[in-house]
Design a protein around this motif. Structure first.
Motif, short mmCIF file in Angstrom:
data_model
loop_
_atom_site.label_atom_id
_atom_site.label_comp_id
_atom_site.label_asym_id
_atom_site.label_seq_id
_atom_site.Cartn_x
_atom_site.Cartn_y
_atom_site.Cartn_z
N MET A 39 -63.34 49.35 -16.79
CA MET A 39 -64.36 50.02 -15.98
C MET A 39 -65.40 50.69 -16.87
O MET A 39 -65.09 51.15 -17.96
CB MET A 39 -63.72 51.11 -15.12
CG MET A 39 -62.75 50.61 -14.09
SD MET A 39 -63.56 49.93 -12.67
CE MET A 39 -64.49 51.34 -12.11
N CYS A 52 -67.41 46.35 -14.13
CA CYS A 52 -66.06 46.00 -14.55
C CYS A 52 -66.16 44.79 -15.47
O CYS A 52 -66.57 43.72 -15.05
CB CYS A 52 -65.20 45.66 -13.33
SG CYS A 52 -63.54 45.07 -13.73
N GLU A 79 -62.32 49.48 -7.68
CA GLU A 79 -61.55 49.88 -8.86
C GLU A 79 -60.20 49.16 -8.90
O GLU A 79 -59.74 48.74 -9.96
CB GLU A 79 -61.34 51.39 -8.89
CG GLU A 79 -62.57 52.15 -9.30
CD GLU A 79 -62.33 53.66 -9.34
OE1 GLU A 79 -61.25 54.07 -9.82
OE2 GLU A 79 -63.23 54.40 -8.90
N CYS A 126 -60.68 45.67 -10.09
CA CYS A 126 -60.94 45.67 -11.53
C CYS A 126 -59.64 45.83 -12.30
O CYS A 126 -59.38 45.11 -13.27
CB CYS A 126 -61.93 46.78 -11.89
SG CYS A 126 -62.42 46.76 -13.63
#
Length: 112
Positions: free
Chosen positions: A63, A31, A53, A56
């Protein structure tokens, strides 16, 4: 008492997850943050890709299915007390001294 058991279990779980990652561990994704840092993700039985995720995205990062680009890394920092993002790359937006100080302030270890 139940809360204490849950806390102890989560500490042990975090310790197990942390033990899986070191300076030489190969990441499976990264990230790239807007703040001059790149965070590696390590796919293991203890990792949580969705939480990673989410972090991020919250930090407005980008990503990538590849590790952080090492050629732009000034300091690679291993922060074992952060099981979701244990390896931080301070990029060339930072000086060597700034990156090292930031790593130490996060109770991290500079990877050589």
């Amino acid at each position: 008492m139940k809360a204490l058991k849950i806390f102890i279990f989560s500490v042990l779980f975090a310790s197990i997850a942390q033990a899986q990652v070191g300076c030489e561990t190969v990441p499976s994704a990264s990230c790239l943050g807007k703040d001059g840092m790149c965070f590696d993700f390590f796919n293991s039985e203890y990792s949580d890709p969705e939480a990673w995720e989410g972090l991020c995205e919250e930090s407005e990062g980008t990503m990538s299915e590849s590790p952080c680009e090492v050629s732009k890394t000034v300091v690679k920092c291993l922060v074992l007390n952060n099981p979701l993002m244990p390896v931080i790359h301070f990029l060339n937006d930072f000086s060597q001294d700034e990156a090292t100080q930031a790593c130490v302030m996060m109770q991290g270890k500079v990877c050589h």
